[in-house]
Write an enzyme that holds these catalytic residues in place. Structure first.
Site, mmCIF file in Angstrom:
data_model
loop_
_atom_site.group_PDB
_atom_site.id
_atom_site.type_symbol
_atom_site.label_atom_id
_atom_site.label_comp_id
_atom_site.label_asym_id
_atom_site.label_seq_id
_atom_site.Cartn_x
_atom_site.Cartn_y
_atom_site.Cartn_z
ATOM 1 N N HIS A 15 30.817 68.773 53.092
ATOM 2 C CA HIS A 15 31.698 69.457 52.145
ATOM 3 C C HIS A 15 31.230 70.888 51.953
ATOM 4 O O HIS A 15 30.162 71.293 52.414
ATOM 5 C CB HIS A 15 31.778 68.713 50.805
ATOM 6 C CG HIS A 15 30.531 68.751 49.972
ATOM 7 N ND1 HIS A 15 30.537 68.481 48.630
ATOM 8 C CD2 HIS A 15 29.241 69.009 50.285
ATOM 9 C CE1 HIS A 15 29.311 68.581 48.148
ATOM 10 N NE2 HIS A 15 28.516 68.892 49.132
ATOM 11 N N CYS A 22 25.447 75.878 48.679
ATOM 12 C CA CYS A 22 26.491 74.845 48.807
ATOM 13 C C CYS A 22 27.850 75.447 49.150
ATOM 14 O O CYS A 22 28.794 74.720 49.436
ATOM 15 C CB CYS A 22 26.579 74.022 47.530
ATOM 16 S SG CYS A 22 25.092 73.054 47.224
ATOM 17 N N HIS A 28 28.178 71.701 54.708
ATOM 18 C CA HIS A 28 26.888 71.023 54.743
ATOM 19 C C HIS A 28 27.144 69.563 54.390
ATOM 20 O O HIS A 28 28.198 69.233 53.869
ATOM 21 C CB HIS A 28 25.870 71.668 53.778
ATOM 22 C CG HIS A 28 26.203 71.477 52.337
ATOM 23 N ND1 HIS A 28 27.176 72.232 51.681
ATOM 24 C CD2 HIS A 28 25.725 70.601 51.423
ATOM 25 C CE1 HIS A 28 27.254 71.830 50.416
ATOM 26 N NE2 HIS A 28 26.387 70.849 50.238
ATOM 27 N N HIS A 76 25.821 65.359 53.222
ATOM 28 C CA HIS A 76 24.973 64.492 52.415
ATOM 29 C C HIS A 76 25.104 63.057 52.908
ATOM 30 O O HIS A 76 26.139 62.657 53.435
ATOM 31 C CB HIS A 76 25.391 64.520 50.942
ATOM 32 C CG HIS A 76 25.212 65.835 50.294
ATOM 33 N ND1 HIS A 76 23.985 66.299 49.859
ATOM 34 C CD2 HIS A 76 26.102 66.817 49.994
ATOM 35 C CE1 HIS A 76 24.131 67.493 49.312
ATOM 36 N NE2 HIS A 76 25.406 67.837 49.393
ATOM 37 N N ASP A 89 33.686 58.255 55.135
ATOM 38 C CA ASP A 89 32.508 58.256 55.999
ATOM 39 C C ASP A 89 32.724 59.100 57.250
ATOM 40 O O ASP A 89 33.744 58.970 57.941
ATOM 41 C CB ASP A 89 32.143 56.818 56.395
ATOM 42 C CG ASP A 89 30.780 56.725 57.049
ATOM 43 O OD1 ASP A 89 29.864 57.481 56.657
ATOM 44 O OD2 ASP A 89 30.619 55.886 57.955
ATOM 45 N N HIS A 90 31.748 59.959 57.523
ATOM 46 C CA HIS A 90 31.767 60.869 58.667
ATOM 47 C C HIS A 90 33.000 61.775 58.655
ATOM 48 O O HIS A 90 33.591 62.063 59.692
ATOM 49 C CB HIS A 90 31.633 60.111 59.988
ATOM 50 C CG HIS A 90 30.249 59.609 60.204
ATOM 51 N ND1 HIS A 90 29.795 58.438 59.647
ATOM 52 C CD2 HIS A 90 29.194 60.139 60.857
ATOM 53 C CE1 HIS A 90 28.531 58.260 59.979
ATOM 54 N NE2 HIS A 90 28.136 59.284 60.704
ATOM 55 N N GLU A 144 24.158 61.915 45.350
ATOM 56 C CA GLU A 144 24.360 62.936 46.381
ATOM 57 C C GLU A 144 23.053 63.144 47.145
ATOM 58 O O GLU A 144 23.053 63.383 48.346
ATOM 59 C CB GLU A 144 24.822 64.245 45.738
ATOM 60 C CG GLU A 144 25.283 65.265 46.742
ATOM 61 C CD GLU A 144 25.957 66.442 46.083
ATOM 62 O OE1 GLU A 144 27.187 66.570 46.221
ATOM 63 O OE2 GLU A 144 25.239 67.232 45.424
#
Length: 136
Positions: free
Chosen positions: A15, A34, A40, A42, A80-81, A125
């Site tokens: 994100h 960020c 980037h 998580h 996811d991903h 996170e």
């Protein structure tokens, strides 16, 4: 007797924290690293808690398989991903902060979970940064 059952899950996602209506300078000031335009990621950890009465016939509050499938369908599969900003419709116009992500997840699960259950979602996170939402 009310008991809480919990299911842990995870997803990996990228994100960028920024507001389209702010200048680059203001975004950098508020969101720092960020706000990386290249995004980037998580490794998010998720704990979903459902609280309710124990069913006298089954001994369950809720079959954990039901909760597992719900999390997979509503959170893991769509998040996811993925790049939350680009790939997840809920974040097209919503900054994907941990706070906003946990509310989105809670709403998606709340829409599918029987209202007789109280719902709480905890989203990590990082191992040290996490948020909790109970719908209020």
């Amino acid at each position: 007797m009310r008991v809480t059952i919990s299911r842990k899950a995870h997803f990996n996602a990228a994100h960028r924290l920024y507001r389209k209506d702010w200048s680059d300078e203001k975004n950098n000031l508020i969101f720092g690293k960020c706000n990386n335009p290249n995004f980037h990621g998580h490794n998010y950890e998720l704990i979903v808690n459902a609280t309710g009465e124990i069913d006298q016939e089954t001994g369950y509050v809720l079959d954990v398989k039901v909760l597992t499938d719900l999390i997979k369908e509503e959170v893991e599969n769509p998040f996811d991903h993925k790049n939350l900003n680009l790939d997840v419709p809920e974040f097209q116009d919503l900054n994907p902060t941990a706070e906003n992500i946990v509310v989105v997840i809670w709403n998606k699960l709340r829409n599918r979970l029987d209202p007789k259950f109280d719902l709480e979602v905890v989203l990590y996170e990082t191992p040290r940064n996490f948020v909790t939402y109970r719908g209020n």
